[in-house]
Scaffold this active site. Sequence first.
Site, short mmCIF file in Angstrom:
data_model
loop_
_atom_site.label_atom_id
_atom_site.label_comp_id
_atom_site.label_asym_id
_atom_site.label_seq_id
_atom_site.Cartn_x
_atom_site.Cartn_y
_atom_site.Cartn_z
N ASP A 40 36.24 36.65 32.68
CA ASP A 40 35.64 35.91 33.79
C ASP A 40 34.13 35.81 33.60
OD1 ASP A 40 38.08 35.60 35.04
OD2 ASP A 40 37.85 37.37 36.31
N TYR A 68 38.41 48.72 29.83
CA TYR A 68 37.33 48.24 30.69
C TYR A 68 36.67 49.40 31.42
CZ TYR A 68 39.96 43.79 30.47
OH TYR A 68 40.65 42.67 30.07
N ASP A 82 36.95 39.46 43.71
CA ASP A 82 35.75 39.95 43.03
C ASP A 82 34.51 39.48 43.78
OD1 ASP A 82 35.22 37.28 42.29
OD2 ASP A 82 35.99 37.52 40.26
N ARG A 180 40.79 42.84 38.69
CA ARG A 180 40.53 42.40 40.07
C ARG A 180 41.68 42.76 40.98
NH1 ARG A 180 40.00 36.36 40.19
NH2 ARG A 180 40.85 36.32 38.09
#
Length: 295
Positions: A40, A68, A82, A180
């Site tokens: 993203d 992540y 988000d 998310r």
Amino acid sequence: MSTDGLIVVDKPGGMTSHDVVARIRRLARTRRVGHGGTLDPMATGVLVIGVGRATRLLTYVIGAHKSYTATVRLGQATVTDDAEGDVIATTPAGQVVTDEAIRAALTALTGEIDQVPSAVSAIKIDGQRAYKRVREGESVELPARRVTVSRLELLAVRRDTPDVVDVDIDVTCSSGTYIRAIARDAGLALGVGGHLTALRRTAVGNFALAEAATLDELAERAPEVVNLPLAAAADRFFPRRDAGADEAKVLSHGGPLDPAGIPGPYAVFGPDGGLIAIVSERDGRARAEIVLAPA
């Protein structure tokens, strides 16, 4: 001017994955560039880019596990799950949510889980991206999909403001997992809502942030931007098989080889060390999935 191979890029925030591909096309002076898994715009970190024949390896890169670091804000839900979306609900979380409850909520989201992707995602519904439907005012419900969150570690809990709790996490998960959605689901489980405020991809398969180059660093050495030539990239990513001269000739023309008992897919290299093909064994033969030997 380009060399076939992979580039591990440290994507900056504010750019789409396609923006990075467009920049690499200019730097490498070739149109044949692709990426191995979308990030993203707000996310940073590892984005694997393929150049030339190495774009054909990206199918396998996309399917690799990802790691992540992320920050989840509890106490606010947003339309996009988000920080880029409007806040749609607030519930003071600072005095309500304990550290123990946060750990329990994250533990419940670990392992094989059925995850509903964020409505504002690139998943297609009847040929149209879900995010486009949401932006046009439609109510979108996506079916759950089975994903694997193999590691979900709580790094820190920060209570810097009274009404929200910021939770730093470290995640390793299967392809197709939405971080998310983890933020959203943790907030839902705790009854206060949640969304993602920061996301940094630290690894794709065994390609890690430590070897990633920034776009500025790549610009300094353009057009020689590839840091993992095709054969080296395949050797890093796949099990290896070395073929003799006769085998190499057969395989380079798409013919099958005798099986070697290697779990596939695996990479086959010729006597000169060059990559010939990515191969899987089935029906008693080793057959090329893609042939990568020069024509």
